[in-house]
Design a protein around this motif. Structure first.
Motif, PDB file in Angstrom:
ATOM      1  N   ASP A   1      -6.093  -1.181  -5.784  1.00  0.00           N
ATOM      2  CA  ASP A   1      -7.058  -1.818  -6.680  1.00  0.00           C
ATOM      3  C   ASP A   1      -7.063  -1.141  -8.047  1.00  0.00           C
ATOM      4  O   ASP A   1      -7.137  -1.815  -9.084  1.00  0.00           O
ATOM      5  CB  ASP A   1      -8.461  -1.780  -6.072  1.00  0.00           C
ATOM      6  N   ALA A   2      -6.976   0.180  -8.060  1.00  0.00           N
ATOM      7  CA  ALA A   2      -6.945   0.903  -9.333  1.00  0.00           C
ATOM      8  C   ALA A   2      -5.660   0.599 -10.097  1.00  0.00           C
ATOM      9  O   ALA A   2      -5.680   0.407 -11.323  1.00  0.00           O
ATOM     10  CB  ALA A   2      -7.082   2.405  -9.093  1.00  0.00           C
TER      11      ALA A   2
ATOM     12  N   LYS B   1       1.884  11.426 -13.736  1.00  0.00           N
ATOM     13  CA  LYS B   1       2.454  10.697 -12.613  1.00  0.00           C
ATOM     14  C   LYS B   1       1.486   9.677 -12.034  1.00  0.00           C
ATOM     15  O   LYS B   1       1.905   8.604 -11.558  1.00  0.00           O
ATOM     16  CB  LYS B   1       2.896  11.675 -11.514  1.00  0.00           C
ATOM     17  N   ASP B   2       0.187   9.986 -12.045  1.00  0.00           N
ATOM     18  CA  ASP B   2      -0.783   9.096 -11.413  1.00  0.00           C
ATOM     19  C   ASP B   2      -1.711   8.432 -12.431  1.00  0.00           C
ATOM     20  O   ASP B   2      -2.852   8.094 -12.121  1.00  0.00           O
ATOM     21  CB  ASP B   2      -1.604   9.838 -10.358  1.00  0.00           C
ATOM     22  N   GLY B   3      -1.221   8.216 -13.642  1.00  0.00           N
ATOM     23  CA  GLY B   3      -2.024   7.604 -14.690  1.00  0.00           C
ATOM     24  C   GLY B   3      -2.675   6.282 -14.309  1.00  0.00           C
ATOM     25  O   GLY B   3      -3.820   6.021 -14.703  1.00  0.00           O
TER      26      GLY B   3
ATOM     27  N   ASP C   1       4.196   7.020 -10.327  1.00  0.00           N
ATOM     28  CA  ASP C   1       5.255   7.905  -9.838  1.00  0.00           C
ATOM     29  C   ASP C   1       4.763   8.798  -8.700  1.00  0.00           C
ATOM     30  O   ASP C   1       4.836  10.016  -8.764  1.00  0.00           O
ATOM     31  CB  ASP C   1       5.787   8.744 -11.000  1.00  0.00           C
ATOM     32  N   TRP C   2       4.223   8.156  -7.666  1.00  0.00           N
ATOM     33  CA  TRP C   2       3.818   8.870  -6.456  1.00  0.00           C
ATOM     34  C   TRP C   2       3.789   7.868  -5.311  1.00  0.00           C
ATOM     35  O   TRP C   2       3.907   6.666  -5.538  1.00  0.00           O
ATOM     36  CB  TRP C   2       2.466   9.555  -6.654  1.00  0.00           C
ATOM     37  N   ASP C   3       3.601   8.348  -4.117  1.00  0.00           N
ATOM     38  CA  ASP C   3       3.578   7.478  -2.939  1.00  0.00           C
ATOM     39  C   ASP C   3       2.189   6.861  -2.824  1.00  0.00           C
ATOM     40  O   ASP C   3       1.350   7.302  -2.037  1.00  0.00           O
ATOM     41  CB  ASP C   3       3.936   8.292  -1.693  1.00  0.00           C
ATOM     42  N   ALA C   4       1.954   5.820  -3.607  1.00  0.00           N
ATOM     43  CA  ALA C   4       0.627   5.231  -3.696  1.00  0.00           C
ATOM     44  C   ALA C   4       0.247   4.521  -2.400  1.00  0.00           C
ATOM     45  O   ALA C   4       1.033   3.763  -1.834  1.00  0.00           O
ATOM     46  CB  ALA C   4       0.573   4.252  -4.867  1.00  0.00           C
TER      47      ALA C   4
ATOM     48  N   ALA D   1      -7.757   2.843 -18.737  1.00  0.00           N
ATOM     49  CA  ALA D   1      -6.544   3.647 -18.940  1.00  0.00           C
ATOM     50  C   ALA D   1      -5.364   2.746 -19.261  1.00  0.00           C
ATOM     51  O   ALA D   1      -4.521   3.080 -20.113  1.00  0.00           O
ATOM     52  CB  ALA D   1      -6.252   4.486 -17.704  1.00  0.00           C
ATOM     53  N   GLY D   2      -5.270   1.597 -18.588  1.00  0.00           N
ATOM     54  CA  GLY D   2      -4.188   0.663 -18.868  1.00  0.00           C
ATOM     55  C   GLY D   2      -4.237   0.141 -20.278  1.00  0.00           C
ATOM     56  O   GLY D   2      -3.194   0.003 -20.953  1.00  0.00           O
ATOM     57  N   GLU D   3      -5.425  -0.161 -20.771  1.00  0.00           N
ATOM     58  CA  GLU D   3      -5.568  -0.632 -22.147  1.00  0.00           C
ATOM     59  C   GLU D   3      -5.123   0.437 -23.139  1.00  0.00           C
ATOM     60  O   GLU D   3      -4.349   0.164 -24.071  1.00  0.00           O
ATOM     61  CB  GLU D   3      -7.016  -1.032 -22.415  1.00  0.00           C
TER      62      GLU D   3
END
Length: 341
Positions: free
Chosen positions: A108-109, A62-64, A99-102, A71-73
């Motif tokens: 920035d992340a 959910k918080d990848g 998939d969380w209340d960011a 991680a995005g790459e």
């Protein structure tokens, strides 16, 4: 008219049930899961053969996106590999789920994660699934081209730049759990196996709104005017601030929501579309009428027209009439039109 679709994970409604439910697209998962969550090539083939568009989203955790650029790459490389194996054609986007209340402090992340995905796919192929806050912040920062906004963590606010909206969770089709979605743009990342949408599959789209109070006299059909354009790439709402939303010739579908105030409860309110002549707007052809009974101080009127054709030299407008004894008002509303030449 918004396009109806669903997303689901481990459950499988089956294409026949999806067709019966009027589903036009299915959003499906890519991930490292091995227990049946992911889209498969067989499922993509079945959906495509049934004429249902596919949209893909990567969600391993959910918080990848908190993993940042690296991680995005990595996720983009794995997502692209899986999507290609499922038959996704070149150039189609992939959504990545937050998939969380960011919080603002986590943006920035998330943005760095999207930068990493863009370094693999290209910025024009990167999408984000999120609530209103991270969605708005990422769009404002230019981090992606596609947005899939969930109503969760959105507080009733929608970012007009998001092409997809998830508006209702925990529904069931043929015994399988699904969420309801609507596409509010002609290109929302959809594809079929080996096929990108184009031509007749990519309708034009107009989305307009009003927040200006407009007089609604009793017993008199009145054009509703729209002063705000959310989307009108083909310049169909020619008279900005006016009532026309489409110029013929075209096939079209339309949905309108409007708020009417000042009509006593139980009073009849009617809605219709008209196709007026451009050269003489006093000449028109009226479409089907839909009736609503006033609920009191504020009444929501929803009008839908699934399919019609406007001739060359004509424009489409939306009208209301209230059958009370005194003036009332339209205080807000929006109209959405899909059209095909």
């Amino acid at each position: 008219m918004a396009v109806f679709g669903v997303d689901y994970s481990w459950g499988r409604p089956g294409v026949a049930a999806l067709k019966r439910a009027g589903v036009k697209f299915a959003c499906r998962y890519l991930s490292h899961d091995t227990t049946g969550k992911n889209l498969t090539r067989a499922e993509a083939d079945a959906l495509s053969d049934a004429g249902i568009w596919v949209v893909v989203v990567w969600q391993n955790t959910k918080d990848g996106p908190l993993g940042g650029r690296s991680a995005g790459e990595a996720d983009a490389r794995d997502a692209a590999r899986q999507a290609v194996a499922c038959g996704m054609p070149d150039g189609r986007p992939i959504y990545f789920a937050a998939d969380w209340d960011a919080s603002p402090g986590q943006q920035d992340a998330i943005n760095a994660y999207l930068d990493g995905a863009a370094s693999v796919l290209g910025r024009d192929r990167v999408g984000l699934y999120a609530g209103h806050g991270p969605m708005k912040r990422a769009f404002d920062a230019g981090k992606m081209a596609y947005g899939w906004q969930t109503y969760a963590w959105s507080g009733g606010r929608w970012d007009s730049r998001a092409q997809l909206r998830q508006y209702l969770n925990e529904q069931t089709i043929n015994g399988a759990a699904v969420d309801y979605n609507r596409a509010v743009a002609d290109d929302y990342g959809q594809w079929r196996v080996g096929v990108s949408p184009e031509g007749d599959d990519m309708p034009g789209y107009v989305s307009v709104g009003t927040g200006t109070e407009q007089r609604l006299a009793p017993g008199q059909w009145t054009d509703v005017s729209w002063e705000t354009e959310y989307s009108d790439q083909e310049h169909q709402h020619w008279d900005q601030g006016g009532p026309s939303v489409l110029t013929g010739s075209a096939r079209y579908s339309l949905t309108v929501g409007a708020t009417v105030t000042g009509v006593p409860a139980g009073t009849l309110i009617q809605a219709r579309v008209v196709e007026v002549e451009i050269e003489d707007t006093s000449k028109y052809e009226a479409g089907p009428i839909q009736d609503v009974l006033s609920t009191g101080d504020s009444t929501s009127v929803v009008y839908g027209l699934a399919a019609d054709t406007v001739r060359e030299g004509h424009r489409v407008r939306f009208q209301l009439v209230q059958h009370g004894t005194a003036d009332a008002a339209v205080t807000g509303g929006s109209a959405k039109v899909f059209f095909w030449r």
